[in-house]
Design a protein around this motif. Structure first.
Motif, PDB file in Angstrom:
ATOM      1  N   PRO A  90       0.779  -1.205  -0.103  1.00  0.00           N
ATOM      2  CA  PRO A  90      -0.213   0.048   0.004  1.00  0.00           C
ATOM      3  C   PRO A  90       0.762   1.260   0.167  1.00  0.00           C
ATOM      4  O   PRO A  90       0.411   2.353  -0.360  1.00  0.00           O
ATOM      5  CB  PRO A  90      -0.824  -0.161   1.235  1.00  0.00           C
ATOM      6  CG  PRO A  90      -0.447  -1.363   1.834  1.00  0.00           C
ATOM      7  CD  PRO A  90       0.553  -2.290   1.094  1.00  0.00           C
ATOM      8  N   ARG A  91       2.092   1.001   0.566  1.00  0.00           N
ATOM      9  CA  ARG A  91       2.975   2.455   0.351  1.00  0.00           C
ATOM     10  C   ARG A  91       3.964   2.611  -0.979  1.00  0.00           C
ATOM     11  O   ARG A  91       4.497   3.370  -1.440  1.00  0.00           O
ATOM     12  CB  ARG A  91       4.138   2.226   1.419  1.00  0.00           C
ATOM     13  CG  ARG A  91       3.312   2.190   2.739  1.00  0.00           C
ATOM     14  CD  ARG A  91       4.485   2.096   3.889  1.00  0.00           C
ATOM     15  NE  ARG A  91       3.941   1.851   5.177  1.00  0.00           N
ATOM     16  CZ  ARG A  91       3.956   2.492   6.329  1.00  0.00           C
ATOM     17  NH1 ARG A  91       4.726   3.740   6.177  1.00  0.00           N
ATOM     18  NH2 ARG A  91       3.314   2.268   7.440  1.00  0.00           N
ATOM     19  N   ARG A  92       3.539   1.422  -2.002  1.00  0.00           N
ATOM     20  CA  ARG A  92       4.176   1.598  -3.262  1.00  0.00           C
ATOM     21  C   ARG A  92       4.073   2.983  -3.961  1.00  0.00           C
ATOM     22  O   ARG A  92       4.814   3.333  -4.480  1.00  0.00           O
ATOM     23  CB  ARG A  92       3.662   0.329  -4.119  1.00  0.00           C
ATOM     24  CG  ARG A  92       4.270   0.446  -5.453  1.00  0.00           C
ATOM     25  CD  ARG A  92       5.847   0.332  -5.354  1.00  0.00           C
ATOM     26  NE  ARG A  92       6.379   0.424  -6.727  1.00  0.00           N
ATOM     27  CZ  ARG A  92       6.695  -0.702  -7.864  1.00  0.00           C
ATOM     28  NH1 ARG A  92       6.377  -1.826  -7.276  1.00  0.00           N
ATOM     29  NH2 ARG A  92       7.118  -0.381  -8.886  1.00  0.00           N
ATOM     30  N   PRO A  93       2.675   3.573  -4.089  1.00  0.00           N
ATOM     31  CA  PRO A  93       2.626   4.854  -4.729  1.00  0.00           C
ATOM     32  C   PRO A  93       3.554   6.051  -4.200  1.00  0.00           C
ATOM     33  O   PRO A  93       4.056   6.891  -4.913  1.00  0.00           O
ATOM     34  CB  PRO A  93       1.372   5.287  -4.444  1.00  0.00           C
ATOM     35  CG  PRO A  93       0.560   3.905  -4.342  1.00  0.00           C
ATOM     36  CD  PRO A  93       1.539   3.281  -3.874  1.00  0.00           C
ATOM     37  N   HIS A  94       3.841   5.753  -2.933  1.00  0.00           N
ATOM     38  CA  HIS A  94       4.831   6.774  -2.314  1.00  0.00           C
ATOM     39  C   HIS A  94       6.343   6.598  -2.601  1.00  0.00           C
ATOM     40  O   HIS A  94       7.049   7.420  -3.037  1.00  0.00           O
ATOM     41  CB  HIS A  94       4.659   6.494  -0.782  1.00  0.00           C
ATOM     42  CG  HIS A  94       3.693   7.166   0.148  1.00  0.00           C
ATOM     43  ND1 HIS A  94       3.055   8.396  -0.320  1.00  0.00           N
ATOM     44  CD2 HIS A  94       2.616   6.517   0.717  1.00  0.00           C
ATOM     45  CE1 HIS A  94       1.937   8.527   0.415  1.00  0.00           C
ATOM     46  NE2 HIS A  94       1.760   7.400   0.879  1.00  0.00           N
ATOM     47  N   PHE A  95       6.478   5.312  -2.722  1.00  0.00           N
ATOM     48  CA  PHE A  95       7.892   4.758  -3.322  1.00  0.00           C
ATOM     49  C   PHE A  95       8.133   5.565  -4.878  1.00  0.00           C
ATOM     50  O   PHE A  95       9.096   5.962  -5.303  1.00  0.00           O
ATOM     51  CB  PHE A  95       8.006   3.354  -3.375  1.00  0.00           C
ATOM     52  CG  PHE A  95       9.359   2.741  -4.022  1.00  0.00           C
ATOM     53  CD1 PHE A  95      10.531   2.624  -3.285  1.00  0.00           C
ATOM     54  CD2 PHE A  95       9.370   2.841  -5.418  1.00  0.00           C
ATOM     55  CE1 PHE A  95      11.823   1.959  -3.938  1.00  0.00           C
ATOM     56  CE2 PHE A  95      10.483   2.471  -6.145  1.00  0.00           C
ATOM     57  CZ  PHE A  95      11.602   2.071  -5.163  1.00  0.00           C
ATOM     58  N   ASP A  96       7.089   5.137  -5.687  1.00  0.00           N
ATOM     59  CA  ASP A  96       6.984   5.764  -7.011  1.00  0.00           C
ATOM     60  C   ASP A  96       7.073   7.232  -7.148  1.00  0.00           C
ATOM     61  O   ASP A  96       7.605   7.784  -7.918  1.00  0.00           O
ATOM     62  CB  ASP A  96       5.692   5.295  -7.974  1.00  0.00           C
ATOM     63  CG  ASP A  96       5.876   3.581  -7.919  1.00  0.00           C
ATOM     64  OD1 ASP A  96       6.964   3.094  -8.013  1.00  0.00           O
ATOM     65  OD2 ASP A  96       4.617   2.940  -8.248  1.00  0.00           O
TER      66      ASP A  96
END
Ligand code: SF4
Length: 374
Positions: A239-245
């Protein structure tokens, strides 16, 4: 453990505890989903279990902390643990057995004789090989001999947790007892590995019920892990992937980014190198109950070369740092992103999470009603 009760008794017992037939079916459906089977397979598993055909399970403990057993028992709602334990006939389990000494050794021999070629062997813990295996002995027998003895007549063998799968913490350098996993002892046999520290109980339940119902095992990767649960990395469904991207990272524990739910990569998250379904099948049926969900970097416990080898807060290389084109657009104003936003694969298994959450809520509601009635 009771191995003789009929299916009607099973359902009646569960209903008396506030677990409805519908909730029982949901637990089976989640277990089927955990190993990649469709909902109808869960229904068949439930029918078979309700018909009284419970698979015999012999559960061995070696070098470990018993955390995998604890994760099975410590579900958020007591009803779920009871459903799981009612779906299998746990004929030998050193932690849960009331018996001890010669009595328990006889129980194991009886279970082997009564279910020869059909029982499921679950191994929890690593097996020490140094000095003839003297560093782990139960009843005067070392772990290697006991494992070989019970595996010889098993219908299916499951290595539960990282220790049983490849040695885990017991095999961390300098590995003073030369500990290793069950597949390395049982060479030539098919061993389903369910690494995790602890392993998710639904992954175990799914494999056991699939074997009991269809006499098959899930498709495995080269390390023996069921592909459905271990083919994708944590990073792909996080769920934190968009922050990584979007380049939004927590820089240290407790800073604004950490509080806002930003990506934990710079705190040492091993999600990009770790294959597991933790982000999609939370622990204890509580949404967000997994390491990254509660703000700690993934330590890579399902990977033989990561957990207990690479320091927890050391960053790792990311093989594919950019998001695939199928991912939804990143909105910079989002501070928290739900699992549904991380892609089609996530959506498919996200349905399982949703079912689990709904089942859990239902179980809680049913239990509260039951308590009120009492
Ligand atoms: S690095 Fe870790 S916290 Fe960040 S998106 Fe990947 S898995 Fe999630």
């Amino acid at each position: 453990m009771d191995n003789s009760s009929s299916g009607d008794n099973l359902l009646a017992r569960l209903e008396a505890k506030g677990v409805s037939r519908r909730d029982f079916l949901k637990v089976c459906t989640i277990a089927a989903g955990a190993v990649g089977l469709p909902a109808w397979a869960g229904e068949q598993m439930a029918e078979k279990a309700a018909g009284g055909a419970k698979p015999s399970v012999i559960w061995l403990h070696f070098q470990e902390c018993t955390g995998c057993t604890e994760s099975l028992l410590r579900t958020s709602h007591p009803g779920v643990a009871e459903v799981i334990l009612d779906l299998i006939s746990l004929d030998y389990h050193e932690t849960l057995f009331a018996a001890a000494g010669h009595q328990i050794e006889e129980a194991m021999e009886q279970a082997i004789a009564a279910n020869k070629g059909k029982y499921v062997l679950v191994v929890e813990g690593a097996i020490p090989r140094k000095d003839g295996g003297i560093y782990c002995q139960v009843g005067g027998k070392n772990a290697i001999d006991t494992l070989n003895r019970v595996a010889a007549d098993a219908g299916a063998i499951i290595a539960l947790g990282s220790c049983a799968s490849f040695g885990g913490v017991a095999a961390a350098e300098p590995n003073p007892t030369d500990a290793t996993g069950a597949p390395m002892i049982l060479k030539g046999k098919t061993v389903v590995t369910l690494p995790g520290c602890p392993a998710n109980p639904y992954n175990l339940l799914g494999v056991v019920l699939q074997y009991a119902t269809f006499k098959t095992l899930p498709k495995l990767d080269k390390l023996g892990r069921p592909e459905f649960a271990y083919a994708r990395t944590i990073h792909e469904d996080c769920p934190r992937r968009p922050h990584f991207d979007a380049g939004r990272f927590a820089q240290k524990f407790g800073d604004d980014g950490h509080r806002a739910g930003y990506c934990l990569y710079k705190l040492g998250c091993k999600g990009p190198a770790t294959h597991a379904n933790c982000s999609l099948l939370p622990f204890c049926e509580v949404p967000g109950a997994w390491p990254v969900g509660i703000g700690h970097p993934c330590v890579g416990c399902t990977e033989q070369q990561v957990a207990f080898r690479v320091p927890i807060h050391t960053t790792i290389d990311v093989e594919r740092p950019t998001a695939p084109g199928t991912y939804p657009a990143i909105h910079p104003d989002h501070s928290v992103v739900g699992p549904a936003a991380v892609g089609l694969g996530g959506l498919a298994v996200g349905a399982i999470v949703g079912a689990g959450v709904v089942a859990s809520k239902k179980l809680t509601a049913e239990s509260e009603k039951h308590e009120e009635r009492e």
